[in-house]
Scaffold this motif. Structure first.
Motif, PDB file in Angstrom:
ATOM      1  N   GLU A 171       0.834  -1.212   0.000  1.00  0.00           N
ATOM      2  CA  GLU A 171       0.000   0.000   0.000  1.00  0.00           C
ATOM      3  C   GLU A 171       0.868   1.261   0.000  1.00  0.00           C
ATOM      4  O   GLU A 171       0.517   2.261  -0.620  1.00  0.00           O
ATOM      5  N   LEU A 172       1.996   1.196   0.687  1.00  0.00           N
ATOM      6  CA  LEU A 172       2.907   2.345   0.773  1.00  0.00           C
ATOM      7  C   LEU A 172       3.817   2.484  -0.447  1.00  0.00           C
ATOM      8  O   LEU A 172       4.431   3.527  -0.643  1.00  0.00           O
ATOM      9  N   GLY A 173       3.928   1.413  -1.218  1.00  0.00           N
ATOM     10  CA  GLY A 173       4.849   1.423  -2.356  1.00  0.00           C
ATOM     11  C   GLY A 173       6.273   1.059  -1.970  1.00  0.00           C
ATOM     12  O   GLY A 173       7.215   1.323  -2.733  1.00  0.00           O
ATOM     13  N   ALA A 174       6.449   0.466  -0.810  1.00  0.00           N
ATOM     14  CA  ALA A 174       7.788   0.071  -0.351  1.00  0.00           C
ATOM     15  C   ALA A 174       8.301  -1.085  -1.211  1.00  0.00           C
ATOM     16  O   ALA A 174       7.569  -2.012  -1.521  1.00  0.00           O
ATOM     17  N   ARG A 175       9.569  -1.023  -1.561  1.00  0.00           N
ATOM     18  CA  ARG A 175      10.197  -2.088  -2.353  1.00  0.00           C
ATOM     19  C   ARG A 175      11.218  -2.874  -1.546  1.00  0.00           C
ATOM     20  O   ARG A 175      11.639  -3.938  -1.957  1.00  0.00           O
ATOM     21  N   SER A 176      11.618  -2.336  -0.386  1.00  0.00           N
ATOM     22  CA  SER A 176      12.535  -3.053   0.496  1.00  0.00           C
ATOM     23  C   SER A 176      12.025  -2.933   1.927  1.00  0.00           C
ATOM     24  O   SER A 176      11.497  -1.898   2.329  1.00  0.00           O
ATOM     25  N   ILE A 177      12.163  -4.024   2.674  1.00  0.00           N
ATOM     26  CA  ILE A 177      11.620  -4.078   4.028  1.00  0.00           C
ATOM     27  C   ILE A 177      12.531  -4.937   4.895  1.00  0.00           C
ATOM     28  O   ILE A 177      13.128  -5.895   4.407  1.00  0.00           O
ATOM     29  N   ALA A 178      12.633  -4.572   6.165  1.00  0.00           N
ATOM     30  CA  ALA A 178      13.420  -5.350   7.124  1.00  0.00           C
ATOM     31  C   ALA A 178      12.505  -5.821   8.241  1.00  0.00           C
ATOM     32  O   ALA A 178      11.801  -5.012   8.860  1.00  0.00           O
ATOM     33  N   PHE A 179      12.490  -7.132   8.466  1.00  0.00           N
ATOM     34  CA  PHE A 179      11.697  -7.743   9.527  1.00  0.00           C
ATOM     35  C   PHE A 179      12.600  -8.212  10.663  1.00  0.00           C
ATOM     36  O   PHE A 179      13.635  -8.827  10.404  1.00  0.00           O
ATOM     37  N   PRO A 180      12.156  -8.028  11.905  1.00  0.00           N
ATOM     38  CA  PRO A 180      12.773  -8.764  13.002  1.00  0.00           C
ATOM     39  C   PRO A 180      12.111 -10.145  13.039  1.00  0.00           C
ATOM     40  O   PRO A 180      11.184 -10.407  12.262  1.00  0.00           O
ATOM     41  N   LEU A 181      12.539 -10.988  13.941  1.00  0.00           N
ATOM     42  CA  LEU A 181      11.868 -12.279  14.123  1.00  0.00           C
ATOM     43  C   LEU A 181      10.702 -12.059  15.085  1.00  0.00           C
ATOM     44  O   LEU A 181      10.876 -12.014  16.303  1.00  0.00           O
ATOM     45  N   ILE A 182       9.529 -11.896  14.519  1.00  0.00           N
ATOM     46  CA  ILE A 182       8.328 -11.539  15.280  1.00  0.00           C
ATOM     47  C   ILE A 182       7.992 -12.635  16.289  1.00  0.00           C
ATOM     48  O   ILE A 182       7.985 -13.822  15.955  1.00  0.00           O
ATOM     49  N   SER A 183       7.744 -12.211  17.510  1.00  0.00           N
ATOM     50  CA  SER A 183       7.343 -13.051  18.647  1.00  0.00           C
ATOM     51  C   SER A 183       8.437 -13.983  19.164  1.00  0.00           C
ATOM     52  O   SER A 183       8.213 -14.729  20.111  1.00  0.00           O
ATOM     53  N   ALA A 184       9.628 -13.965  18.573  1.00  0.00           N
ATOM     54  CA  ALA A 184      10.686 -14.893  18.980  1.00  0.00           C
ATOM     55  C   ALA A 184      11.489 -14.393  20.177  1.00  0.00           C
ATOM     56  O   ALA A 184      12.289 -15.145  20.724  1.00  0.00           O
ATOM     57  N   GLY A 185      11.281 -13.175  20.594  1.00  0.00           N
ATOM     58  CA  GLY A 185      12.021 -12.630  21.735  1.00  0.00           C
ATOM     59  C   GLY A 185      11.256 -12.868  23.028  1.00  0.00           C
ATOM     60  O   GLY A 185      10.986 -14.006  23.408  1.00  0.00           O
ATOM     61  N   ILE A 186      10.866 -11.782  23.664  1.00  0.00           N
ATOM     62  CA  ILE A 186      10.213 -11.869  24.970  1.00  0.00           C
ATOM     63  C   ILE A 186       8.880 -12.630  24.912  1.00  0.00           C
ATOM     64  O   ILE A 186       8.442 -13.192  25.912  1.00  0.00           O
ATOM     65  N   TYR A 187       8.243 -12.674  23.743  1.00  0.00           N
ATOM     66  CA  TYR A 187       6.969 -13.395  23.620  1.00  0.00           C
ATOM     67  C   TYR A 187       7.165 -14.906  23.526  1.00  0.00           C
ATOM     68  O   TYR A 187       6.200 -15.653  23.582  1.00  0.00           O
ATOM     69  N   GLY A 188       8.400 -15.375  23.374  1.00  0.00           N
ATOM     70  CA  GLY A 188       8.726 -16.773  23.558  1.00  0.00           C
ATOM     71  C   GLY A 188       8.379 -17.772  22.476  1.00  0.00           C
ATOM     72  O   GLY A 188       8.394 -18.984  22.731  1.00  0.00           O
ATOM     73  N   TRP A 189       8.051 -17.309  21.255  1.00  0.00           N
ATOM     74  CA  TRP A 189       7.748 -18.278  20.194  1.00  0.00           C
ATOM     75  C   TRP A 189       9.018 -19.090  19.922  1.00  0.00           C
ATOM     76  O   TRP A 189      10.100 -18.511  19.814  1.00  0.00           O
ATOM     77  N   PRO A 190       8.927 -20.419  19.823  1.00  0.00           N
ATOM     78  CA  PRO A 190      10.125 -21.231  19.561  1.00  0.00           C
ATOM     79  C   PRO A 190      10.850 -20.758  18.293  1.00  0.00           C
ATOM     80  O   PRO A 190      10.225 -20.599  17.237  1.00  0.00           O
ATOM     81  N   LEU A 191      12.153 -20.533  18.427  1.00  0.00           N
ATOM     82  CA  LEU A 191      12.938 -19.876  17.391  1.00  0.00           C
ATOM     83  C   LEU A 191      12.842 -20.551  16.026  1.00  0.00           C
ATOM     84  O   LEU A 191      12.588 -19.880  15.027  1.00  0.00           O
ATOM     85  N   GLU A 192      13.059 -21.845  15.952  1.00  0.00           N
ATOM     86  CA  GLU A 192      13.045 -22.515  14.645  1.00  0.00           C
ATOM     87  C   GLU A 192      11.702 -22.346  13.946  1.00  0.00           C
ATOM     88  O   GLU A 192      11.651 -22.100  12.740  1.00  0.00           O
ATOM     89  N   ASP A 193      10.606 -22.466  14.714  1.00  0.00           N
ATOM     90  CA  ASP A 193       9.288 -22.305  14.098  1.00  0.00           C
ATOM     91  C   ASP A 193       9.012 -20.849  13.753  1.00  0.00           C
ATOM     92  O   ASP A 193       8.381 -20.558  12.728  1.00  0.00           O
ATOM     93  N   ALA A 194       9.486 -19.917  14.575  1.00  0.00           N
ATOM     94  CA  ALA A 194       9.306 -18.494  14.265  1.00  0.00           C
ATOM     95  C   ALA A 194       9.980 -18.156  12.939  1.00  0.00           C
ATOM     96  O   ALA A 194       9.417 -17.428  12.107  1.00  0.00           O
ATOM     97  N   ILE A 195      11.168 -18.707  12.723  1.00  0.00           N
ATOM     98  CA  ILE A 195      11.902 -18.455  11.480  1.00  0.00           C
ATOM     99  C   ILE A 195      11.204 -19.135  10.302  1.00  0.00           C
ATOM    100  O   ILE A 195      11.034 -18.529   9.241  1.00  0.00           O
TER     101      ILE A 195
END
Length: 168
Positions: free
Chosen positions: A106-130
């Motif tokens: 919607e914004l027209g962005a062509r490049s984006i950087a994601f962190p590993l969502i929920s894999a930190g303090i929220y505790g989602w198991p790392l391998e599955d989060a990735i």
């Protein structure tokens, strides 16, 4: 399909069109990635959050604000599920990535950087989060050309790199 790149580093330093923030439902800043983004980007991000999200944001949804003093143009905020609090529906996690890419389009962005969502303090198991991140990103129908999956921790970066090389 966007090019997906593993990055070991600080998400606040990424020179991309949009940086994704792992926000909480209240959208008023917090700890971890959220706190780092708010600190590095300055007060303009919080003020924009207050204006755009007076009632916060639902888990799995995404919306955007200014990036303030960060090198990106936009921050795309998304609220990941809190695994430690019993929010274990994986579709909420994959929705974060899908909705963030929709907002980027919607914004027209062509490049984006994601962190590993929920894999930190929220505790989602790392391998599955990735796996959720990579699987959702590569399957997305998006105009985004480059997606960086940014891991602050060396072990998480190595796992992202390995999963990408296996085509997971």
């Amino acid at each position: 399909m966007p090019t997906v790149i593993a990055v070991h580093g600080d998400i606040t330093k990424q020179k991309v069109d949009a940086i994704v923030n792992t926000a909480n439902n209240k959208m008023r800043g917090g700890g971890g990635v959220d706190g780092a983004i708010h600190r590095a980007g300055g007060r303009a991000i919080l003020l924009d959050c207050i204006e755009r999200f007076p009632n916060g944001l639902a888990t799995g949804d995404a919306g955007w604000t200014t990036a303030g003093d960060l090198p990106a143009q936009w921050i795309i905020h998304t609220v990941g599920p809190n695994y430690r609090a019993g929010q274990r529906d994986r579709s909420l996690l994959t929705s974060c990535y899908g909705r963030a890419l929709e907002v980027a389009d919607e914004l027209g962005a062509r490049s984006i950087a994601f962190p590993l969502i929920s894999a930190g303090i929220y505790g989602w198991p790392l391998e599955d989060a990735i796996a959720a991140a990579i699987g959702t990103i590569v399957a997305a129908d998006t105009q985004v050309e480059e997606v960086r999956v940014v891991a602050f921790d060396a072990a998480a970066y190595e796992e992202v790199r390995q999963q990408l090389s296996r085509g997971v």
